[in-house]
Design a protein around this motif. Structure first.
Motif, PDB file in Angstrom:
ATOM      1  N   ASP A 106      35.145  38.976  37.641  1.00 13.97           N
ATOM      2  CA  ASP A 106      34.910  39.927  38.735  1.00 13.97           C
ATOM      3  C   ASP A 106      33.818  39.434  39.675  1.00 13.97           C
ATOM      4  O   ASP A 106      33.892  39.650  40.896  1.00 13.97           O
ATOM      5  N   ILE A 107      32.815  38.780  39.144  1.00 12.21           N
ATOM      6  CA  ILE A 107      31.770  38.214  40.002  1.00 12.21           C
ATOM      7  C   ILE A 107      32.338  37.081  40.848  1.00 12.21           C
ATOM      8  O   ILE A 107      31.989  36.941  42.036  1.00 12.21           O
ATOM      9  N   ALA A 108      33.227  36.286  40.276  1.00 10.98           N
ATOM     10  CA  ALA A 108      33.878  35.232  41.058  1.00 10.98           C
ATOM     11  C   ALA A 108      34.679  35.830  42.215  1.00 10.98           C
ATOM     12  O   ALA A 108      34.691  35.285  43.330  1.00 10.98           O
ATOM     13  N   LEU A 109      35.336  36.970  41.975  1.00 12.88           N
ATOM     14  CA  LEU A 109      36.075  37.641  43.041  1.00 12.88           C
ATOM     15  C   LEU A 109      35.125  38.174  44.106  1.00 12.88           C
ATOM     16  O   LEU A 109      35.426  38.112  45.311  1.00 12.88           O
ATOM     17  N   MET A 110      33.959  38.683  43.708  1.00 12.17           N
ATOM     18  CA  MET A 110      32.957  39.107  44.690  1.00 12.17           C
ATOM     19  C   MET A 110      32.540  37.923  45.554  1.00 12.17           C
ATOM     20  O   MET A 110      32.372  38.055  46.780  1.00 12.17           O
ATOM     21  N   GLY A 111      32.384  36.768  44.917  1.00 12.85           N
ATOM     22  CA  GLY A 111      32.037  35.575  45.673  1.00 12.85           C
ATOM     23  C   GLY A 111      33.117  35.212  46.670  1.00 12.85           C
ATOM     24  O   GLY A 111      32.828  34.775  47.788  1.00 12.85           O
ATOM     25  N   GLU A 112      34.362  35.406  46.285  1.00  9.62           N
ATOM     26  CA  GLU A 112      35.471  35.123  47.193  1.00  9.62           C
ATOM     27  C   GLU A 112      35.452  36.081  48.384  1.00  9.62           C
ATOM     28  O   GLU A 112      35.812  35.698  49.510  1.00  9.62           O
ATOM     29  N   LEU A 113      35.040  37.324  48.151  1.00  9.17           N
ATOM     30  CA  LEU A 113      34.923  38.295  49.244  1.00  9.17           C
ATOM     31  C   LEU A 113      33.742  37.980  50.158  1.00  9.17           C
ATOM     32  O   LEU A 113      33.728  38.378  51.326  1.00  9.17           O
ATOM     33  N   GLY A 114      32.728  37.325  49.610  1.00 11.12           N
ATOM     34  CA  GLY A 114      31.557  36.984  50.411  1.00 11.12           C
ATOM     35  C   GLY A 114      30.480  38.043  50.420  1.00 11.12           C
ATOM     36  O   GLY A 114      29.552  37.974  51.241  1.00 11.12           O
ATOM     37  N   VAL A 115      30.564  39.034  49.516  1.00  7.61           N
ATOM     38  CA  VAL A 115      29.531  40.073  49.496  1.00  7.61           C
ATOM     39  C   VAL A 115      28.210  39.463  49.057  1.00  7.61           C
ATOM     40  O   VAL A 115      28.172  38.499  48.288  1.00  7.61           O
ATOM     41  N   ASN A 116      27.106  40.029  49.557  1.00  9.43           N
ATOM     42  CA  ASN A 116      25.788  39.539  49.156  1.00  9.43           C
ATOM     43  C   ASN A 116      25.036  40.528  48.279  1.00  9.43           C
ATOM     44  O   ASN A 116      23.864  40.321  47.954  1.00  9.43           O
ATOM     45  N   ALA A 117      25.715  41.622  47.885  1.00  9.92           N
ATOM     46  CA  ALA A 117      25.075  42.617  47.031  1.00  9.92           C
ATOM     47  C   ALA A 117      26.135  43.327  46.192  1.00  9.92           C
ATOM     48  O   ALA A 117      27.307  43.391  46.571  1.00  9.92           O
ATOM     49  N   TYR A 118      25.709  43.854  45.066  1.00 13.56           N
ATOM     50  CA  TYR A 118      26.604  44.560  44.160  1.00 13.56           C
ATOM     51  C   TYR A 118      25.858  45.750  43.589  1.00 13.56           C
ATOM     52  O   TYR A 118      24.828  45.596  42.939  1.00 13.56           O
ATOM     53  N   ARG A 119      26.380  46.938  43.862  1.00 14.49           N
ATOM     54  CA  ARG A 119      25.805  48.153  43.291  1.00 14.49           C
ATOM     55  C   ARG A 119      26.570  48.483  42.013  1.00 14.49           C
ATOM     56  O   ARG A 119      27.767  48.762  42.045  1.00 14.49           O
ATOM     57  N   MET A 120      25.879  48.452  40.902  1.00 17.44           N
ATOM     58  CA  MET A 120      26.465  48.719  39.595  1.00 17.44           C
ATOM     59  C   MET A 120      25.567  49.708  38.859  1.00 17.44           C
ATOM     60  O   MET A 120      24.403  49.894  39.210  1.00 17.44           O
ATOM     61  N   SER A 121      26.102  50.344  37.842  1.00 14.91           N
ATOM     62  CA  SER A 121      25.259  51.213  37.032  1.00 14.91           C
ATOM     63  C   SER A 121      25.157  50.663  35.622  1.00 14.91           C
ATOM     64  O   SER A 121      26.015  49.906  35.157  1.00 14.91           O
ATOM     65  N   LEU A 122      24.083  51.031  34.965  1.00  8.60           N
ATOM     66  CA  LEU A 122      23.892  50.732  33.558  1.00  8.60           C
ATOM     67  C   LEU A 122      24.426  51.881  32.724  1.00  8.60           C
ATOM     68  O   LEU A 122      24.328  53.043  33.122  1.00  8.60           O
ATOM     69  N   SER A 123      24.951  51.549  31.571  1.00  6.60           N
ATOM     70  CA  SER A 123      25.320  52.566  30.590  1.00  6.60           C
ATOM     71  C   SER A 123      24.069  52.923  29.797  1.00  6.60           C
ATOM     72  O   SER A 123      23.579  52.114  29.006  1.00  6.60           O
ATOM     73  N   TRP A 124      23.541  54.115  30.016  1.00  4.70           N
ATOM     74  CA  TRP A 124      22.326  54.580  29.350  1.00  4.70           C
ATOM     75  C   TRP A 124      22.479  54.418  27.833  1.00  4.70           C
ATOM     76  O   TRP A 124      21.575  53.908  27.157  1.00  4.70           O
TER      77      TRP A 124
END
Length: 456
Positions: free
Chosen positions: A64-82
């Motif tokens: 999934d990170i490789a796909l983000m790289g393909e999109l060219g995004v420079n940030a990723y908002r994710m959440s942690l599982s408490w």
């Protein structure tokens, strides 16, 4: 219309939430959350769908990170599982959970993608719910603060941008008022109490993060849906004003003005939230940015059938099975009207009524029916949606709004809470049987926008 383009230093990202994509619900010492319990109750989700596997992102994050790289995004908002970090919600730390997220953050940073980490995206540890009822109890705010400190100490060398809570209104109303989300309560009288405890948790958590990481940027994400009068009757205008206090200003007023909306407080005067000395000053403490989530607008009409509020909000999912056009206006498969001006209206409130704070669009996107044809997904309706809403974001910037970034909801088709896997918001298609990913046309459109903006 001029070509849509953003400043070169604009933050372009995508957003996800842990329970909606991770899966691996019982692996590596993770404790259960209220969504694990709720989604396994009969009749609570579409076709009994749950997040046990979801998008298997726990194992597939490198892909999934490789796909983000393909999109060219420079940030990723994710959440942690408490509950992946603190299986009982407090106390003993699960090192395997810490290690997992550290590996994911390393992979993001190596790809040149900055993590923006949300601490609470509705998946409260089940142990805390069983112990004292979750955010119905003030203790949850203190336990959240402990969790925030643990996360800051564990990831502070990798994560510089923190979001305490995602959409406290939704967790409060959908989970405790209407019962459509976990924990599934129908207790309208607890609305102000749960809201206050959530905002107090934000304040206490922010204090702990800043104690550990003085240079971190810390914000909160709130949802905003403008309410317009259903008709031009005076009573409906009054209903819309109250609906906006209920939907929107119940979070913004305490965060920026140090008090809850006056008329709303008067209507709920018999169900006061239990504000203690110093609470509002802490909630009103400066934040580094406000995260805004917007998808649509609503309509409000006056009715005596709703106790205390005398207001009925017309809109929402409306049981839609697929997207449709009504009165010439496109609606998404959630039944939500496509109305790009809604996000401009919200940003106008912040600019004009709340001293124009630094703002990030932390969620905006749409669910439509997507088909894989010859290995591709063409989704022009989503492309039109994104262009329309992002155009209104740029319009707000041109009129003086301090907006520094945008995160499209969502990266990959996920477990959409009570709607299960039936609603697809992703700019990347996921076959939930095979876990195959395909970048949609909207993802390619977003990648092109990023490329053009950064090429200036």
């Amino acid at each position: 219309m001029p070509e849509l383009i953003f400043p070169k230093d604009f933050v372009f990202g995508t957003a996800t939430a842990a329970y909606q994509i991770e899966g691996a619900y019982a692996e590596d010492g993770r404790g259960l959350s209220i969504w694990d319990e709720f989604s396994h109750r009969k009749g609570k989700t579409h076709k009994g769908d749950n997040g046990d596997v979801a998008c298997d992102h726990y194992h597939r994050y490198p892909e999934d990170i490789a796909l983000m790289g393909e999109l060219g995004v420079n940030a990723y908002r994710m959440s942690l599982s408490w509950s992946r970090i603190l299986p009982e919600g407090t106390g003993k730390i699960n090192q395997a959970g810490i290690n997992h997220y550290r590996r994911e953050f390393d992979a993001l940073l190596e790809a040149g993608i900055t993590p923006y980490v949300t601490l609470f995206h509705w998946d409260l540890p089940l142990a805390l719910h069983n112990k004292y009822g979750g955010f119905q109890n003030r203790q949850a705010a203190h336990d959240f603060a402990e969790y925030a400190e643990v996360a800051a100490k564990a990831f502070g060398d990798q994560v510089k941008h923190w979001i305490t809570l995602n959409e406290p209104w939704e967790h409060c109303v959908m989970g405790h008022f209407m019962g459509e989300h976990a924990p599934g309560y129908h207790r309208p009288w607890t609305f102000m109490k749960v809201m206050h405890n959530l905002l107090l948790g934000h304040a206490l958590g922010m204090e702990r993060i800043r104690d550990v990481l003085p240079d971190a940027t810390v914000g909160i994400t709130t949802s905003h849906t403008p309410a317009h009068p259903f008709t031009d009757r005076d009573k409906d205008h009054e209903a819309a004003a109250l609906a906006n206090e209920f939907l929107n200003f119940v979070t913004l007023d305490p965060l920026y003005k140090g008090h809850y909306p006056e008329e709303l407080s008067r209507r709920f005067r018999y169900f006061k939230p239990g504000v203690e000395t110093g609470d509002m000053e802490r909630i009103n403490a400066p934040i580094d940015f406000i995260g805004v989530n917007n998808y649509q607008r609503e309509f409000a009409r006056h009715t005596y059938l709703v106790p205390f509020l005398n207001t009925w909000i017309v809109g929402g999912t409306q049981g839609a099975e697929r997207d449709f056009v009504k009165d010439g206006v496109q609606h998404t498969s959630m039944g939500w009207e496509v109305y790009p001006e809604a996000i401009y209206e919200v940003l106008g409130w912040l600019r004009n009524d709340y001293d124009n704070p630094t703002t990030m669009i932390t969620e905006n996107g749409a669910a439509f029916e997507d088909e894989v044809i010859d290995g591709e997904v063409h989704d022009p309706k989503r492309m039109d949606f994104l262009e329309g809403y992002m155009g209104q974001v740029k319009r707000a910037m041109d009129h003086g709004s301090d907006i520094t970034g945008y995160f499209v909801w969502t990266l990959i088709d996920n477990f959409e809470w009570a709607a299960g896997f039936a609603k697809r918001f992703g700019i990347i298609h996921v076959d939930h049987q095979t876990q195959e990913r395909i970048i949609k046309g909207s993802g390619r459109w977003y990648a092109d926008l990023i490329r053009r903006s950064q090429a200036q």
